[in-house]
Write a protein that holds these residues in place. Structure first.
Motif: not given
Length: 229
Positions: A35, A55-57, A60, A82, A88
């Motif tokens: 992140k 990864e959190n997003y 991204e 995340g 998403k």
């Protein structure tokens, strides 16, 4: 400390925690949390032996995945850790090895649909709300079995285990009861769902306690990459 020193330090701490609890180091997987970490730093970490990044997003992850995959020829794996929104999911299928944070039927439906189109089964962990914090996601402890039963309706989802994020404490020992709770829940559920093998728990401040209580995956960011802005 530089990145190489940070990775060495974390790896040694994982090994010591495993030894204290009579566990095999090969049963514990380091997920380096990226992140707000630039792609070049991830590429550097991969060159130093880190092979799994969390990864959190979703967007991204998609962007970093493309950049890192071009630069790193070894088998880098990506995990999504995340809170996941239904719109998403499209960024994850085909890009991630594991989703740690499934906690809703609507998101499960979208994963199943898109994984089906890709002709794959998507491995997931169920996020369990052990701390009762409104700002965090997760399925309530008493609802986990029913949730897993519902996921049995989806042919393209494979439930591999459980994940939790306890409240933040300055003293790592205070997180121990939450890790014990998740392990005991997993062990009880395995009588009905033998495929539940994974426990994703423990971060930079408390991962050694999590390992002592059975974590199979630890999600470590700042201890490797430094504090975020």
């Amino acid at each position: 400390m530089d990145l190489a020193s940070n990775i060495k330090n974390v790896t040694e701490r994982i090994e010591k925690a495993a030894k204290r609890s009579g566990r095999n180091i090969s049963d514990i997987r380091l997920v380096a949390v990226t992140k707000q970490v630039e792609a070049q730093r991830i590429i550097e970490a991969a060159g130093l032996g880190v092979d799994t990044f969390g990864e959190n997003y979703a967007q991204e992850l998609r962007d970093k995945h493309k950049t890192v995959e071009k630069a790193v020829k070894s088998g880098v794996k990506w995990h999504f850790i995340g809170r996941l929104q239904r719109n998403k999911v499209k960024y994850l299928i085909g890009n991630v090895e594991l989703v740690h944070s499934l906690d809703s039927v609507s998101v499960a439906m979208e994963i199943d649909k898109r994984a089906g189109k890709a002709c794959i089964r998507m491995p997931v962990l169920i996020e369990v709300d052990t701390g009762g914090e409104e700002a965090k996601g997760g399925v309530g402890r008493d609802e986990v079995q029913g949730f897993i039963n519902r996921l049995g309706d989806y042919d393209h989802i494979e439930v591999k285990g459980l994940m939790t994020m306890p409240p933040f404490f300055d003293e790592p020992e205070r997180a121990r009861p939450y890790f014990v709770e998740l392990r005991e829940l997993r062990d009880n559920l395995r009588e009905k769902f033998p495929g539940l093998t994974e426990l994703s728990m423990g971060m930079s401040g408390d991962f050694e306690v999590a390992i002592e209580e059975g974590a199979t995956m630890v999600r470590i960011g700042s201890a490797i990459f430094g504090a975020r802005a």
